[in-house]
Design a protein around this motif. Structure first.
Motif, short mmCIF file in Angstrom:
data_model
loop_
_atom_site.label_atom_id
_atom_site.label_comp_id
_atom_site.label_asym_id
_atom_site.label_seq_id
_atom_site.Cartn_x
_atom_site.Cartn_y
_atom_site.Cartn_z
N TYR A 1 -0.97 2.49 -13.24
CA TYR A 1 -0.28 3.79 -13.19
C TYR A 1 0.17 4.21 -14.59
O TYR A 1 0.08 5.40 -14.94
CB TYR A 1 0.90 3.70 -12.22
N ASP B 1 1.39 6.60 -7.03
CA ASP B 1 0.40 7.63 -7.36
C ASP B 1 1.03 9.02 -7.38
O ASP B 1 0.77 9.82 -8.28
CB ASP B 1 -0.75 7.60 -6.34
N LYS C 1 2.23 1.80 -3.47
CA LYS C 1 1.20 2.32 -4.37
C LYS C 1 0.95 3.80 -4.15
O LYS C 1 0.71 4.55 -5.10
CB LYS C 1 -0.08 1.49 -4.22
N GLU D 1 -0.53 -5.19 -11.22
CA GLU D 1 -0.86 -4.52 -9.96
C GLU D 1 -0.04 -3.27 -9.73
O GLU D 1 -0.57 -2.24 -9.28
CB GLU D 1 -0.65 -5.49 -8.79
N PHE D 2 1.26 -3.32 -10.07
CA PHE D 2 2.17 -2.24 -9.68
C PHE D 2 2.59 -1.33 -10.84
O PHE D 2 3.22 -0.30 -10.58
CB PHE D 2 3.42 -2.82 -9.01
N ASP E 1 0.83 -1.21 0.00
CA ASP E 1 0.00 0.00 0.00
C ASP E 1 0.86 1.26 0.00
O ASP E 1 0.54 2.25 -0.68
CB ASP E 1 -0.93 0.01 1.21
#
Length: 310
Positions: free
Chosen positions: A176, A129, A125, A171-172, A122
């Motif tokens: 993005y 962002d 992430k 996911e990573f 988390d």
């Protein structure tokens, strides 16, 4: 078409009027080809800074004119503004750099990142962002300064495989990357996503993020330009694929064959920008890069009468 229009045609998956467009992410052979280098923009007086910005902008234009590039790439807003002032944006597609996604970590933090991807997902992430927000802001500043195209140069892959598994990439990276490219596009940019290495396990994810082009289609990672063109050439422009390793160490015959392979596999139907699989790097034999340029002039043309390339 002028050089800019040829680049735009390729990025929009069209054929140019005559010759396949070309450029390099970086042209590092400045002293070898031109007998000079770019001026420093650091630790100089305000007067010298202004002079050096003008000098560098003029040098970028000189390189593009001499090598028949379609794209001039610099992430410096000061040089972009100067190029616009000089009218270079009428002839060439001005390009900046604005990534913010997770690339391959360096050797010093690779183990730490691998652990954090599981233990602190988390937090990572949140950091991603914020990094994407900065990428959007940087890209917008360069577009405001005169760029119409943005490259994104975070590398995701080794020669054998991506650093992250496809599942972890989804996911990573993918969310993005999608958000960043979407923002760049909404701000009016053409987007060229660069990554070296074996992209095949994540090719579908890269395409789903909607870049206008993928660079470098790396032959040193056994990525086959013809196969990639077959799979996604109707959705994404392809850029690159001339084997940098061969340009450095191969025989003349091997280099000629590789250049012809790239032209043969990339050009049909348009949607292709001819260039090396990385950059024109320092130490590359100048005669090899001249061979690349000369063969493009001879064989990199769209023959309208016969509907095929020699």
């Amino acid at each position: 078409m002028n050089p800019k229009e040829r680049a735009i045609a390729a990025l929009e998956l069209r054929e140019p009027d005559d010759i396949v467009p070309t450029f390099e992410l970086e042209f590092q052979l400045t002293s070898e080809f031109f007998g000079k280098d770019f001026k420093s923009l650091r630790d100089v007086s305000e007067k010298e800074l202004d002079l050096n910005i003008g000098y560098n902008a003029e040098f970028y234009l000189e390189i593009a004119e001499a090598l028949d590039y379609s794209i001039i790439r610099t992430g410096d807003t000061r040089i972009l503004r100067k190029l616009v002032e000089m009218g270079a944006d009428r002839e060439y597609l001005l390009c900046g750099e604005a990534d913010g996604t997770m690339g391959i970590p360096n050797g010093e933090n690779m183990v730490d990142l691998a652990v954090r991807l599981f233990d602190q997902a988390d937090e990572i992430k949140r950091g991603l962002d914020a990094s994407v927000d900065r990428g959007i802001e940087s890209g917008k500043a360069q577009l405001d300064a005169g760029a119409e195209c943005l490259t994104m140069c975070a590398d995701y892959c080794f020669n054998v495989a991506p650093f992250l598994s496809p599942k972890m990439f989804s996911e990573f990276v993918t969310p993005y990357l999608h958000r960043l490219i979407e923002a760049h596009r909404n701000n009016g940019a053409y987007v060229i996503k660069h990554t070296d290495g074996n992209i095949m396990p994540i090719l579908d994810q890269l395409v789903s993020c909607r870049p206008h082009a993928l660079h470098s289609i790396d032959p040193q990672a056994n990525v086959d330009l013809g196969e990639v063109k077959r799979l996604i050439g109707d959705r994404v422009c392809l850029a690159g694929n001339v084997n940098c390793g061969l340009l450095q160490t191969g025989t003349d015959e091997e280099v000629r064959a590789d250049i012809m392979r790239s032209l043969r596999d990339g050009m049909p139907g348009g949607g292709y920008i001819f260039c090396t699989s990385n950059v024109a790097f320092k130490g590359m034999p100048t005669e090899r890069y001249r061979m690349l340029l000369d063969m493009r002039q001879e064989y990199g043309r769209y023959d309208r009468e016969r509907g095929k390339n020699e």
